[in-house]
Design an enzyme around this catalytic site. Structure first.
Site, PDB file in Angstrom:
ATOM      1  N   GLY A  11     -74.037 -27.319  52.069  1.00 16.17           N
ATOM      2  CA  GLY A  11     -75.396 -27.474  52.254  1.00 16.17           C
ATOM      3  C   GLY A  11     -76.221 -26.213  51.343  1.00 16.17           C
ATOM      4  O   GLY A  11     -76.056 -25.385  52.295  1.00 16.17           O
ATOM      5  N   ARG A  72     -71.175 -29.126  45.045  1.00 14.34           N
ATOM      6  CA  ARG A  72     -70.079 -29.602  45.803  1.00 14.34           C
ATOM      7  C   ARG A  72     -69.099 -30.377  44.981  1.00 14.34           C
ATOM      8  O   ARG A  72     -69.188 -30.720  44.204  1.00 14.34           O
ATOM      9  CB  ARG A  72     -70.441 -30.581  47.062  1.00 14.34           C
ATOM     10  N   ASP A 103     -69.229 -23.946  56.661  1.00 14.67           N
ATOM     11  CA  ASP A 103     -67.476 -23.730  57.132  1.00 14.67           C
ATOM     12  C   ASP A 103     -66.947 -24.247  55.617  1.00 14.67           C
ATOM     13  O   ASP A 103     -65.709 -23.451  55.508  1.00 14.67           O
ATOM     14  CB  ASP A 103     -66.963 -24.976  57.888  1.00 14.67           C
ATOM     15  N   THR A 105     -67.339 -24.100  52.612  1.00 16.58           N
ATOM     16  CA  THR A 105     -67.392 -22.875  51.722  1.00 16.58           C
ATOM     17  C   THR A 105     -66.601 -21.834  52.041  1.00 16.58           C
ATOM     18  O   THR A 105     -65.818 -21.495  50.665  1.00 16.58           O
ATOM     19  CB  THR A 105     -68.118 -22.220  51.630  1.00 16.58           C
ATOM     20  N   THR A 125     -76.535 -22.081  57.444  1.00 20.64           N
ATOM     21  CA  THR A 125     -76.474 -23.170  57.079  1.00 20.64           C
ATOM     22  C   THR A 125     -77.128 -23.372  58.344  1.00 20.64           C
ATOM     23  O   THR A 125     -77.142 -22.592  58.865  1.00 20.64           O
ATOM     24  CB  THR A 125     -74.951 -23.591  57.848  1.00 20.64           C
ATOM     25  N   ASP A 127     -77.080 -25.669  60.206  1.00 21.08           N
ATOM     26  CA  ASP A 127     -76.496 -25.519  61.624  1.00 21.08           C
ATOM     27  C   ASP A 127     -75.817 -24.990  62.583  1.00 21.08           C
ATOM     28  O   ASP A 127     -76.123 -25.376  63.720  1.00 21.08           O
ATOM     29  CB  ASP A 127     -75.115 -26.706  61.103  1.00 21.08           C
ATOM     30  N   ASP A 129     -73.393 -23.926  63.267  1.00 18.01           N
ATOM     31  CA  ASP A 129     -71.715 -23.693  63.346  1.00 18.01           C
ATOM     32  C   ASP A 129     -70.471 -23.537  63.363  1.00 18.01           C
ATOM     33  O   ASP A 129     -69.573 -23.739  63.261  1.00 18.01           O
ATOM     34  CB  ASP A 129     -71.927 -25.704  63.353  1.00 18.01           C
ATOM     35  N   MET A 169     -81.427 -33.079  62.353  1.00 16.40           N
ATOM     36  CA  MET A 169     -79.495 -32.917  62.464  1.00 16.40           C
ATOM     37  C   MET A 169     -78.655 -32.488  62.888  1.00 16.40           C
ATOM     38  O   MET A 169     -79.234 -31.686  63.165  1.00 16.40           O
ATOM     39  CB  MET A 169     -79.886 -32.183  59.945  1.00 16.40           C
ATOM     40  N   ARG A 171     -74.810 -32.967  62.576  1.00 21.41           N
ATOM     41  CA  ARG A 171     -73.023 -34.166  62.790  1.00 21.41           C
ATOM     42  C   ARG A 171     -72.382 -34.004  63.245  1.00 21.41           C
ATOM     43  O   ARG A 171     -72.141 -34.783  64.770  1.00 21.41           O
ATOM     44  CB  ARG A 171     -72.891 -34.550  61.495  1.00 21.41           C
ATOM     45  N   LYS A 213     -96.835 -38.301  83.959  1.00 26.09           N
ATOM     46  CA  LYS A 213     -96.448 -38.272  82.632  1.00 26.09           C
ATOM     47  C   LYS A 213     -96.992 -39.167  81.950  1.00 26.09           C
ATOM     48  O   LYS A 213     -96.771 -40.548  81.578  1.00 26.09           O
ATOM     49  CB  LYS A 213     -95.255 -38.014  82.729  1.00 26.09           C
ATOM     50  N   ARG A 214     -97.563 -38.626  80.737  1.00 29.55           N
ATOM     51  CA  ARG A 214     -98.100 -39.939  79.770  1.00 29.55           C
ATOM     52  C   ARG A 214     -97.418 -39.724  77.988  1.00 29.55           C
ATOM     53  O   ARG A 214     -97.806 -40.825  77.292  1.00 29.55           O
ATOM     54  CB  ARG A 214     -99.879 -39.139  78.765  1.00 29.55           C
ATOM     55  N   ARG A 243     -91.089 -45.249  70.224  1.00 29.73           N
ATOM     56  CA  ARG A 243     -91.408 -44.970  68.509  1.00 29.73           C
ATOM     57  C   ARG A 243     -90.126 -43.903  68.581  1.00 29.73           C
ATOM     58  O   ARG A 243     -89.656 -43.320  69.025  1.00 29.73           O
ATOM     59  CB  ARG A 243     -92.118 -44.536  68.080  1.00 29.73           C
TER      60      ARG A 243
HETATM   61  P1  ADP Z   1     -70.691 -26.257  53.804  1.00 31.60           P
HETATM   62  O1  ADP Z   1     -70.390 -25.350  53.040  1.00 31.60           O
HETATM   63  O2  ADP Z   1     -72.524 -26.278  53.862  1.00 31.60           O
HETATM   64  O3  ADP Z   1     -69.683 -26.799  54.566  1.00 31.60           O
HETATM   65  P2  ADP Z   1     -69.181 -28.602  52.273  1.00 31.60           P
HETATM   66  O4  ADP Z   1     -67.846 -29.053  53.094  1.00 31.60           O
HETATM   67  O5  ADP Z   1     -69.718 -29.292  51.418  1.00 31.60           O
HETATM   68  O6  ADP Z   1     -70.472 -27.579  52.468  1.00 31.60           O
HETATM   69  O7  ADP Z   1     -68.204 -27.484  51.495  1.00 31.60           O
HETATM   70  C1  ADP Z   1     -68.912 -26.926  49.825  1.00 31.60           C
HETATM   71  C2  ADP Z   1     -67.569 -26.910  49.104  1.00 31.60           C
HETATM   72  O8  ADP Z   1     -66.166 -25.195  49.123  1.00 31.60           O
HETATM   73  C3  ADP Z   1     -67.250 -28.192  48.294  1.00 31.60           C
HETATM   74  O9  ADP Z   1     -67.547 -28.900  47.668  1.00 31.60           O
HETATM   75  C4  ADP Z   1     -65.474 -27.520  47.675  1.00 31.60           C
HETATM   76  O10 ADP Z   1     -65.946 -27.606  46.444  1.00 31.60           O
HETATM   77  C5  ADP Z   1     -64.892 -26.091  49.024  1.00 31.60           C
HETATM   78  N1  ADP Z   1     -64.275 -26.509  49.624  1.00 31.60           N
HETATM   79  C6  ADP Z   1     -64.450 -27.374  51.367  1.00 31.60           C
HETATM   80  N2  ADP Z   1     -63.322 -27.678  51.364  1.00 31.60           N
HETATM   81  C7  ADP Z   1     -62.501 -27.011  51.105  1.00 31.60           C
HETATM   82  C8  ADP Z   1     -61.281 -26.913  50.512  1.00 31.60           C
HETATM   83  N3  ADP Z   1     -60.233 -26.973  51.907  1.00 31.60           N
HETATM   84  N4  ADP Z   1     -60.284 -25.686  49.701  1.00 31.60           N
HETATM   85  C9  ADP Z   1     -61.018 -25.231  49.111  1.00 31.60           C
HETATM   86  N5  ADP Z   1     -62.187 -25.979  49.015  1.00 31.60           N
HETATM   87  C10 ADP Z   1     -63.223 -26.363  49.663  1.00 31.60           C
END
Ligand code: ADP
Length: 319
Positions: A11, A72, A103, A105, A125, A127, A129, A169, A171, A213-214, A243
């Site tokens: 992302g 990805r 994570d 990546t 990211t 997030d 996280d 956002m 998850r 409170k409004r 809403r």
């Molecule tokens: P982010 O880095 O934002 O968490 P993704 O989870 O989509 O995004 O991971 C990005 C890319 O990293 C994946 O499309 C894949 O190519 C690579 N990747 C993710 N997990 C693994 C893994 N266990 N082994 C090898 N490559 C991975």
């Protein structure tokens, strides 16, 4: 280390460009050649690799997204795919790689390091996280985008005396909802890390209304559930206009804040320093405003935690 490669993956997040700029210029500053790998790991497999110079990264520090594009790649998760990737790196005589992403990546970077190719991860990211760093690149910008939106929604919420459920956002991670909730003065914050009781949320709204409170603003991280459903439930229970707004991908874009640009510049340069000094399989981060680096595997095996102090404070201030 004569030649370093850089890619962005997963992302996108505002500030990735500032990190790319920092990596490229730090390489040039240190007399190391730098190659941009386009479209993340998929582009690496396909050999979408081009030499970058000081000028290649001009006029990007203020831009959201990533000039190297992102993707990805399922193929990269296979041994076959990674073999192709390593072949490309060898062909281009690249000795080390900086990867910017989340994570997923980092998991990819770890696999490459285990296959004998040195990688350093830079956390990017919205997030926030990733353990091992207080902040990730992009979080501050996304946070500002959320609070500006909430401020605007609050105007109409007040004028029409409505309750608003705003979905942000996140998850699995509630940091964006949590910090935005504190910064925008939300009445309730619902995040995946903390179990919430619907009746408590309703009771808080009722108490607020009783003392005149409004409006009420409820910030909901997407991992907790849908804002549409949540608004319906409140409507049924209280019979007051409720809403919802789903902020969606606006949170991922925009010009990075000063904080994100500074963080990205510091982390990018640090990643290059580490690669040059022979480190590998590390991620860079910032803790208590100091640059740090950690073993990527240890970080990936850790669970990310929210700052409970921030959560408690937001509750305390929204009584
Ligand atoms: P982010 O880095 O934002 O968490 P993704 O989870 O989509 O995004 O991971 C990005 C890319 O990293 C994946 O499309 C894949 O190519 C690579 N990747 C993710 N997990 C693994 C893994 N266990 N082994 C090898 N490559 C991975």
């Amino acid at each position: 280390m004569k030649r370093i490669g850089i890619l962005t993956s997963g992302g996108d997040a505002p500030g990735m460009n500032a990190a790319v700029r920092s990596v490229v210029r730090s390489c040039v500053y240190n007399g190391v050649e730098v190659y941009g790998i386009y479209y993340g790991y998929q582009g690496l497999i396909e050999g979408q690799i081009k030499k970058l110079t000081i000028g290649s990264v001009g006029d990007i520090i203020q831009r959201g997204g990533t000039m190297l594009y992102s993707s990805r790649s399922e193929e990269f998760k296979t041994e076959e795919g990674r073999k192709k990737a390593i072949n490309q790196l060898k062909q281009h005589e690249i000795d080390g790689l900086v990867v910017i992403g989340g994570d997923g990546t980092f998991r990819g970077a770890m696999k490459l390091t285990e296959d004998g190719f040195p990688c350093i991860g830079v956390p990017g990211t919205i997030d926030n996280d990733i353990p091992g760093t207080d902040f990730t690149i992009g979080f501050d910008t996304a946070l500002n985008t959320v609070i500006h939106s909430v401020d605007k929604i609050r105007d109409t919420a007040t004028s029409h005396e409505r309750i608003y459920v705003i979905e942000v956002m996140g998850r699995d991670a509630g940091d964006l909802a949590l910090w935005a909730g504190l910064a925008a003065g939300a009445e309730s914050i619902l995040i995946p890390e903390v179990e919430s009781d619907f009746d408590d949320v309703v009771e808080k709204i009722r108490r607020g209304h009783d003392r005149g409170k409004r409006h009420s603003i409820i910030l909901l991280a997407e991992g907790v559930g849908s804002a549409v459903d949540y608004a319906d439930r409140i409507n049924e229970k209280l019979n007051v206009q409720t809403r919802y707004t789903v902020l969606g991908h606006v949170q991922r874009g925009g010009s990075p804040t000063a904080n994100d640009r500074v963080l990205a510049s510091r982390l990018g340069a640090y990643a290059v320093d580490l690669l040059i000094s022979g480190e590998q399989g590390r991620m860079v981060g910032i803790e208590q405003n100091k640059l740090v680096h950690h073993n990527i595997i240890e970080i990936l095996n850790k669970k990310n935690h929210i700052d409970t102090g921030v959560y408690e404070l937001s509750n305390q201030l929204s009584i």
